[in-house]
Enzyme design. Sequence first.
Site, PDB file in Angstrom:
ATOM      1  N   CYS A  85      -5.924   9.039   8.040  1.00 17.21           N
ATOM      2  CA  CYS A  85      -6.288   8.572   9.380  1.00 17.21           C
ATOM      3  C   CYS A  85      -5.826   9.565  10.437  1.00 17.21           C
ATOM      4  CB  CYS A  85      -5.636   7.217   9.672  1.00 17.21           C
ATOM      5  SG  CYS A  85      -6.360   5.840   8.765  1.00 17.21           S
ATOM      6  N   ARG A 135       0.398  15.340  12.440  1.00 16.63           N
ATOM      7  CA  ARG A 135       1.262  14.863  11.350  1.00 16.63           C
ATOM      8  C   ARG A 135       1.495  16.032  10.388  1.00 16.63           C
ATOM      9  NH1 ARG A 135      -0.567   9.260   8.830  1.00 16.63           N
ATOM     10  NH2 ARG A 135      -2.623  10.180   8.659  1.00 16.63           N
ATOM     11  N   PRO A 136       2.252  17.026  10.826  1.00 18.02           N
ATOM     12  CA  PRO A 136       2.443  18.207   9.984  1.00 18.02           C
ATOM     13  C   PRO A 136       3.259  17.898   8.738  1.00 18.02           C
ATOM     14  CG  PRO A 136       3.903  18.285  11.892  1.00 18.02           C
ATOM     15  CD  PRO A 136       2.998  17.100  12.097  1.00 18.02           C
ATOM     16  N   ASP A 157       5.355  20.221   7.440  1.00 15.80           N
ATOM     17  CA  ASP A 157       6.354  21.296   7.393  1.00 15.80           C
ATOM     18  C   ASP A 157       7.617  20.888   6.648  1.00 15.80           C
ATOM     19  OD1 ASP A 157       4.443  21.956   9.217  1.00 15.80           O
ATOM     20  OD2 ASP A 157       5.802  22.729  10.743  1.00 15.80           O
ATOM     21  N   LYS A 201       0.839  -1.199   0.000  1.00 12.51           N
ATOM     22  CA  LYS A 201       0.000   0.000   0.000  1.00 12.51           C
ATOM     23  C   LYS A 201       0.879   1.256   0.000  1.00 12.51           C
ATOM     24  CE  LYS A 201      -2.264   3.099   3.061  1.00 12.51           C
ATOM     25  NZ  LYS A 201      -2.149   3.628   4.413  1.00 12.51           N
ATOM     26  N   ASN A 202       1.885   1.298   0.883  1.00  7.81           N
ATOM     27  CA  ASN A 202       2.688   2.508   1.030  1.00  7.81           C
ATOM     28  C   ASN A 202       3.549   2.785  -0.200  1.00  7.81           C
ATOM     29  OD1 ASN A 202       1.630   3.073   3.534  1.00  7.81           O
ATOM     30  ND2 ASN A 202       3.259   2.031   4.664  1.00  7.81           N
ATOM     31  N   ASP A 227       3.206   0.965  12.201  1.00  2.00           N
ATOM     32  CA  ASP A 227       1.989   0.341  11.668  1.00  2.00           C
ATOM     33  C   ASP A 227       1.773  -1.078  12.191  1.00  2.00           C
ATOM     34  OD1 ASP A 227       1.287   2.546  10.236  1.00  2.00           O
ATOM     35  OD2 ASP A 227       1.882   1.780   8.281  1.00  2.00           O
ATOM     36  N   ARG A 287      -4.204  10.692   3.071  1.00  2.00           N
ATOM     37  CA  ARG A 287      -3.037  11.545   3.297  1.00  2.00           C
ATOM     38  C   ARG A 287      -2.076  11.530   2.107  1.00  2.00           C
ATOM     39  NH1 ARG A 287      -0.824  14.510   7.047  1.00  2.00           N
ATOM     40  NH2 ARG A 287       1.416  14.488   7.472  1.00  2.00           N
TER      41      ARG A 287
END
Length: 383
Positions: A113, A118-119, A121, A18-19, A302, A89
Amino acid sequence: VIKGGKKLKGEVTISSSKNAAVAILPAVVLGSEIVKLYDVPHIEDVHVLIQLLQELNINVTTDKNNALVIDPTDMNNIVLCSRNVSRLRASYYFMGALLSRYRYVKMLYPGGCNLGPRPIDLHLKGFEALGAKVTLEGDYIEIKAEELIGDEIYLDFASVGATINIMLAATLARGRTIIANAAKEPEIIDLSSMLNKMGARIHGAGTSKITIDGVSRLKGCIHEIIPDRIEAGTYISLAAAIGDGILVKNVIPQHIEALLSKLEEMGVDYNVTADSVYVFPVNKTLKPIEITTQTFPGFATDLQQPITPLLMKADGVSLVQDKIYPERFKHCEQLNKMGGRIVVNDGKAVIYGNSNLKLAGNNVRATDLRCGAGLIIAALMAE
């Protein structure tokens, strides 16, 4: 609805990562020719990304061999403002890819999620280091550059998302970009492999220093996505918790060494081949362990949720500390509803295990993807 209390046996074949897929799909906009992807996982995130590609007027079809065929020939760089952007995301990878290709991107803020703060920046700082100007307007991010020029970029944290996004942005930039303290995850290696097939010049993926020599254009390619290490780890955790002998196929064992070593520490017996893991039935008392999640090759964040039900069966107190997402313990309250004894405090979960654990069925809520996996394992264990 799950009726638990029954041992599982047999075999399961792991699907593709998936990732890796959610980074590879946005990356195809960098090229001007057809990309053919094999073993794309059939999951909701992929379906949403395909819809986003289609919004950009990219033609996406499936051939007779079940490969995804992506043709960006008639692509239009429109503002990405549909609900699809906020549904996951990974939509933020369109920032780096479209900026690299067109020197301009405007899109809604990405979703995903709720795992705590979870910035992005580091992503934006990377774009700015390459010469882009970032403007935040309400719910929109606008990024533009007259020219992208390579630079040396140090990441304060080895973020997977930032590493990938900067890599995408730098692929078509002028000159050399070096990403220092880069994330080392296998999905980054897989993306780098595909981009290099398309004509990119990326070296060092999988190490803490990635070098990208910018090129003027990318062509098409054929690429097969790697197996999903988190799905593999989830099924292996399940096999240890409620299995009566389970073979997990299509695995790259090196990608889950941190998990396998922790299972061995607990006393779980398994056999590893080049592309599979067989977990033997657990007929003995398991030992408690301590887990601290880390960036790869450490224990994956995860996998701390799917392994928690197994820790509840250990004879003693286990400790899980999540240094990636310290707030990622919403599953513990749900597991306690089923009879678990877990105390969460200050980014740590203390799991009071019991080798004679009897979990009871209940109505529980999956607060995020991996929490859902953990709850399913616990439900299969429950009476």
